[in-house]
Write a protein that holds these residues in place. Sequence first.
Motif, PDB file in Angstrom:
ATOM      1  N   THR A  27      40.993  27.965  62.952  1.00 58.37           N
ATOM      2  CA  THR A  27      41.747  29.049  62.324  1.00 58.37           C
ATOM      3  C   THR A  27      42.509  29.789  63.416  1.00 58.37           C
ATOM      4  O   THR A  27      42.009  30.746  63.991  1.00 58.37           O
ATOM      5  N   LEU A  54      41.510  31.028  51.187  1.00 52.76           N
ATOM      6  CA  LEU A  54      40.249  30.570  51.759  1.00 52.76           C
ATOM      7  C   LEU A  54      39.580  29.635  50.764  1.00 52.76           C
ATOM      8  O   LEU A  54      39.267  30.038  49.643  1.00 52.76           O
ATOM      9  N   LEU A  56      32.353  36.778  56.180  1.00 57.18           N
ATOM     10  CA  LEU A  56      33.324  35.706  56.331  1.00 57.18           C
ATOM     11  C   LEU A  56      34.624  36.035  55.607  1.00 57.18           C
ATOM     12  O   LEU A  56      35.720  35.924  56.171  1.00 57.18           O
ATOM     13  N   LEU A 108      36.373  27.512  49.764  1.00 57.78           N
ATOM     14  CA  LEU A 108      34.936  27.379  49.978  1.00 57.78           C
ATOM     15  C   LEU A 108      34.441  26.163  49.217  1.00 57.78           C
ATOM     16  O   LEU A 108      34.839  25.930  48.065  1.00 57.78           O
ATOM     17  N   LYS A 135      43.620  34.340  61.848  1.00 56.00           N
ATOM     18  CA  LYS A 135      43.075  34.647  60.535  1.00 56.00           C
ATOM     19  C   LYS A 135      43.973  35.586  59.741  1.00 56.00           C
ATOM     20  O   LYS A 135      43.924  35.606  58.512  1.00 56.00           O
ATOM     21  N   TYR A 156      33.956  18.546  51.483  1.00 51.90           N
ATOM     22  CA  TYR A 156      34.634  19.213  52.598  1.00 51.90           C
ATOM     23  C   TYR A 156      35.489  18.224  53.377  1.00 51.90           C
ATOM     24  O   TYR A 156      36.629  18.523  53.749  1.00 51.90           O
ATOM     25  N   ALA A 188      36.096  26.617  54.489  1.00 54.86           N
ATOM     26  CA  ALA A 188      34.751  26.945  54.966  1.00 54.86           C
ATOM     27  C   ALA A 188      33.714  26.223  54.117  1.00 54.86           C
ATOM     28  O   ALA A 188      34.013  25.763  53.009  1.00 54.86           O
ATOM     29  N   ARG A 189      32.491  26.141  54.644  1.00 57.50           N
ATOM     30  CA  ARG A 189      31.435  25.382  53.971  1.00 57.50           C
ATOM     31  C   ARG A 189      30.215  26.241  53.675  1.00 57.50           C
ATOM     32  O   ARG A 189      29.713  26.932  54.563  1.00 57.50           O
ATOM     33  N   LEU A 232      26.199  29.247  56.301  1.00 51.21           N
ATOM     34  CA  LEU A 232      27.629  29.273  55.992  1.00 51.21           C
ATOM     35  C   LEU A 232      28.401  28.941  57.256  1.00 51.21           C
ATOM     36  O   LEU A 232      28.164  29.531  58.303  1.00 51.21           O
ATOM     37  N   LEU A 233      29.320  27.971  57.155  1.00 55.03           N
ATOM     38  CA  LEU A 233      30.122  27.569  58.304  1.00 55.03           C
ATOM     39  C   LEU A 233      31.575  27.962  58.080  1.00 55.03           C
ATOM     40  O   LEU A 233      32.186  27.575  57.078  1.00 55.03           O
ATOM     41  N   ASP A 234      32.130  28.703  59.021  1.00 59.73           N
ATOM     42  CA  ASP A 234      33.533  29.105  58.943  1.00 59.73           C
ATOM     43  C   ASP A 234      34.425  27.894  59.224  1.00 59.73           C
ATOM     44  O   ASP A 234      33.970  26.843  59.680  1.00 59.73           O
ATOM     45  N   ALA A 235      35.709  28.052  58.949  1.00 57.84           N
ATOM     46  CA  ALA A 235      36.668  26.995  59.221  1.00 57.84           C
ATOM     47  C   ALA A 235      36.618  26.601  60.690  1.00 57.84           C
ATOM     48  O   ALA A 235      36.448  27.455  61.566  1.00 57.84           O
TER      49      ALA A 235
END
Length: 303
Positions: A180, A189, A231, A191, A183, A197, A215-216, A174-177
């Motif tokens: 940011t 958010l 996340l 996803l 936050k 993406y 996020a991804r 999982l990749l965060d933004a």
Amino acid sequence: MLHDARTGEIEIPMQNLKGSKASFEVYNSPLSEYSCVGFEYGYSTAAPEALVLWEAQYGDFANGAQTIVDQFISSGLAKWRQTTRLTLLLPHGYEGNGPEHSSARLERFLQLTAQENMRIANCTTSAQYFHLLRRQALDAVARPLIVMTPKGLLRLKAAASALEELSTGTFRPLLDAVETPDKAEIRRLVLCTGKVYYDIVGHATAADAQQVAVARLEQLYPFPVEAARELMASYPALDEIVWAQEEPQNMGAWRTIRHRLEEAAGGVPVRYVGRPWRASTAEGYPTAHSLEQERIALAALAL
């Protein structure tokens, strides 16, 4: 192989790598996915030290191997305690190649997942893809791996990674933004998974969406439950969580992972953004232009 046009001499750089000891073989296969994938499955079980990869020219080529997927790849562990590192690389994405070529039927593979019988991923950077394959080769726990590999990302500069990102780090499910600033100010958010993406973050209105983070989800199964929970909890002011996908609502990942998203959301509403329910992956053989217009509209809805 490098061929000298004047002398006819052949040079193979890979055979001269310092310290190289492993074999590397590439074969072209006939267009009979049932037999080819069946052979690769059998070979991979007999040679557990090898990482065997089967790549489809288009995602829907896996349709011809569906029996092998159902009866062996997804269920061999449960039936015979037989596992494998066999990896299927399936191009997947709406890129103007017609309705069938547009989809590797991600939803079918996700419907077959249970008891951690296989792994399913949809990477968005070259480093993530590299570390995913590296983990697949070295992990002591062997499982089949299904990878969505959009052709569009091969040519996308934003998906490239620096050499140090390949030489260090690990695969992250999982990749965060990426950006940011605060936050506490994020209200939505988004996803998503895969190349959609880049449609979202590259949209003309993305720069103005100051209260939106994107996020991804790089690994769809096993679903990274704790990572998703952490996340979402890191955004304390969320009004909603949006799952955005390019597939129709009855396809793709939404129907399989929705309960996981809602569980991790901790009470924050989860909403779907994407194409409506459809009988085909794409209606009426859409042109590249019409697909581009749909992607733009989808990205705008997500933001």
